[in-house]
Every structure is written in C-alpha cells, then in structure tokens.
Design a protein around this motif. Structure first.
Motif, PDB file in Angstrom:
ATOM      1  N   GLY A   5       0.792  -1.222   0.000  1.00 13.35           N
ATOM      2  CA  GLY A   5       0.000   0.000   0.000  1.00 13.35           C
ATOM      3  C   GLY A   5       0.821   1.267   0.000  1.00 13.35           C
ATOM      4  N   ASP A   6       2.108   1.177   0.340  1.00 10.38           N
ATOM      5  CA  ASP A   6       2.975   2.353   0.343  1.00 10.38           C
ATOM      6  C   ASP A   6       3.388   2.784  -1.060  1.00 10.38           C
ATOM      7  N   GLY A  37      11.368  -2.633  -1.052  1.00  9.99           N
ATOM      8  CA  GLY A  37      10.239  -3.553  -1.022  1.00  9.99           C
ATOM      9  C   GLY A  37      10.039  -4.145  -2.397  1.00  9.99           C
ATOM     10  N   LEU A  38       9.585  -5.396  -2.449  1.00 11.63           N
ATOM     11  CA  LEU A  38       9.359  -6.095  -3.715  1.00 11.63           C
ATOM     12  C   LEU A  38       8.173  -7.019  -3.531  1.00 11.63           C
ATOM     13  N   ALA A  68      -4.825  -7.508  -5.035  1.00 14.93           N
ATOM     14  CA  ALA A  68      -4.152  -6.400  -4.355  1.00 14.93           C
ATOM     15  C   ALA A  68      -3.039  -5.840  -5.228  1.00 14.93           C
ATOM     16  N   LEU A  69      -2.305  -6.729  -5.889  1.00 16.72           N
ATOM     17  CA  LEU A  69      -1.244  -6.273  -6.785  1.00 16.72           C
ATOM     18  C   LEU A  69      -1.822  -5.514  -7.968  1.00 16.72           C
ATOM     19  N   ALA A  70      -2.896  -6.042  -8.556  1.00 18.54           N
ATOM     20  CA  ALA A  70      -3.508  -5.406  -9.721  1.00 18.54           C
ATOM     21  C   ALA A  70      -4.081  -4.038  -9.385  1.00 18.54           C
ATOM     22  N   ALA A  71      -4.492  -3.842  -8.137  1.00 19.37           N
ATOM     23  CA  ALA A  71      -5.023  -2.534  -7.727  1.00 19.37           C
ATOM     24  C   ALA A  71      -3.938  -1.478  -7.695  1.00 19.37           C
ATOM     25  N   VAL A  72      -2.683  -1.906  -7.551  1.00 19.20           N
ATOM     26  CA  VAL A  72      -1.556  -0.972  -7.493  1.00 19.20           C
ATOM     27  C   VAL A  72      -0.877  -0.846  -8.851  1.00 19.20           C
ATOM     28  N   ALA A  80       8.226  -2.943  -7.347  1.00 20.58           N
ATOM     29  CA  ALA A  80       9.226  -2.730  -6.300  1.00 20.58           C
ATOM     30  C   ALA A  80       9.343  -1.251  -5.990  1.00 20.58           C
ATOM     31  N   LEU A  81       9.796  -0.974  -4.785  1.00 19.99           N
ATOM     32  CA  LEU A  81      10.167   0.375  -4.385  1.00 19.99           C
ATOM     33  C   LEU A  81      11.665   0.403  -4.164  1.00 19.99           C
ATOM     34  N   ALA A  82      12.304   1.423  -4.701  1.00 21.65           N
ATOM     35  CA  ALA A  82      13.745   1.580  -4.527  1.00 21.65           C
ATOM     36  C   ALA A  82      14.043   2.998  -4.091  1.00 21.65           C
ATOM     37  N   ARG A  83      15.175   3.150  -3.449  1.00 27.78           N
ATOM     38  CA  ARG A  83      15.626   4.489  -3.120  1.00 27.78           C
ATOM     39  C   ARG A  83      16.218   5.121  -4.378  1.00 27.78           C
ATOM     40  N   ARG A  84      15.847   6.375  -4.648  1.00 21.00           N
ATOM     41  CA  ARG A  84      16.404   7.042  -5.817  1.00 21.00           C
ATOM     42  C   ARG A  84      17.911   7.208  -5.639  1.00 21.00           C
ATOM     43  N   PRO A  85      18.691   6.794  -6.631  1.00 20.31           N
ATOM     44  CA  PRO A  85      20.144   6.835  -6.461  1.00 20.31           C
ATOM     45  C   PRO A  85      20.679   8.264  -6.502  1.00 20.31           C
TER      46      PRO A  85
END
Length: 237
Positions: A5-6, A37-38, A68-72, A80-85
């Motif tokens: 959800g984030d 997150g992945l 839940a995945l399809a809703a996002v 996945a979420l990554a930190r911007r380099p």
C-alpha cells in the motif's frame, strides 16, 4: 517496514522510485538499486523469469494477493520500491569526463518515449540524459519505458539549457546528414518533439545541426528511434 500500500504514496516522494515489471526491477538491481520492497502474486513465476533472463539477479519478493497487486500496478506481475540513487545534477552530467555524448531532450511530452530514450542511451553508452520541460524523467511511466535503466546512467531535469564545455549538436531536417565522424566527442545532442522539433531559440545557439537520412515522404521518426539512430550512426567513440 514498507508494504504494498505504500507504493501509491511513494509515487509522490522524490526520494523513492517505483519499478513496475520484471525488466525494470532486473535492470535496477543489476545497476545497484537499493530495493526497499518487492511484491508479486506469483513467486514461482518470478523465480523462473529470473533464472531464465537474469540469473545474476537475486530477488526476494513478498507474495501478495493478485487482486491487491492489480489494484496498485494493473499491467505488471511484480512491483518494487527503490531508493532514488544519488546521481550528478545537470551541470555535473555535463562535466563528466570522457568523449561520450550527453542526450538533451527539449520538453519531451510522452513519458514512455522519454523512458525509451534512457534505455537507448544506456545501451549506446551515452554519458547521461538531461530533459527540460514539466515532465519528471523519473516518473514511474518513464521508468517502465526505460526498463529500469535510469539506474545505469545519470538522468536529470534542468530548467535551462546549459552546455558546459560540450558542443551543442541539434537534430534538425536542414542539418548535415549523420555519419561517422560528423558528431564531435563530448557532444550535447539535442532532440525536440516528433511533432514540432526543437525550438528556434535552441537551434539559434546550436554549434551544428545534423539530420537523419530518410526516404522521401517520411516526415519524422519516433523520438527514441531518432536518438538511437544518431547515437549509433554518428556519435564519436
């Protein structure tokens, strides 16, 4: 700990990057992304893809319900979420050493095309990509278009066009036909939109103009295709 959800909130966070689809995640990890997150709905399928297409990449997903995945991310089987380099800003990109060209996109409109340009630039060994205009080059749609290759070279947005010590070479139908040796080392290669091309203001300050040879009756090329042709046909190495 981050949850699926984030992801929606992360799209508005300039310090985070949303990666949609296996290829985007694969390239991001390969070029040093820090995944926060992945998520996938099918860990076995993701493992099979990784083993077949990227055995060098190790992924540890959290399994979630398909709905839940399809809703996002309705079009991807993994997100996945990554930190911007940390990457150079536009002036830092221009100052990078070496003969490789920098790609400048003047006010690109379509995020998918912008991302495809990043993908081409990474493959061709360009030093970086700079954009102007309102589009965020790190938008998730651009990341999807680049297949995550924003992590392979610096990508930044600039409010103004600066050249540093690089010759400004503009793609224009009235320019010299691109060929080996036509584009000098360390060029800043400027491309406009497919419909309108570059602005008169940018053309006026260009050090040279180049054109792609095209069959009579063909008026333009897709932006990423034009960038690819110029990089592979004319950029000095």
């Amino acid at each position: 700990m981050l949850e699926l959800g984030d992801v929606q909130r992360a799209r508005r966070d300039p310090g985070l990057v949303v990666l949609e689809g296996f290829h985007a995640v694969k390239h991001a990890v390969r070029f040093g992304a820090e995944l926060l997150g992945l998520w996938t709905a099918d860990a076995d399928e993701l493992a099979a893809l990784s083993a077949r297409l990227a055995p060098d990449v190790v992924l540890s997903p959290t399994v979630v319900d398909l709905s839940a995945l399809a809703a996002v991310v309705p079009r991807a089987q993994v997100v996945a979420l990554a930190r911007r380099p940390r990457q150079p800003d536009p002036d830092g990109i221009l100052a990078l050493p070496g003969p490789e060209p920098v790609v400048l996109l003047e006010a690109p409109r379509h995020l998918g095309n912008l991302g495809a340009v990043v993908r081409v630039a990474a493959a061709a060994g360009a030093a970086g990509v700079i954009t102007t205009g309102t589009q965020d080059p790190w938008h998730a749609d651009a990341l999807r278009g680049s297949a995550g290759l924003h992590f392979a070279l610096p990508v930044a947005r600039s409010r103004v066009v600066r050249t540093g010590d690089r010759p400004l070479i503009a793609l224009d139908p009235e320019g010299t036909v691109v060929g080996p040796g036509v584009i000098p080392p360390r060029a800043l290669l400027a491309f406009g939109t497919e419909r309108d091309g570059l602005t008169d203001e940018l053309l006026a300050v260009a050090d040279a103009r180049v054109a792609l040879p095209m069959r009579p009756g063909v008026s333009s090329l897709n932006l990423a295709t034009a960038v690819s042709a110029v990089l592979y046909l004319g950029a000095a190495r």
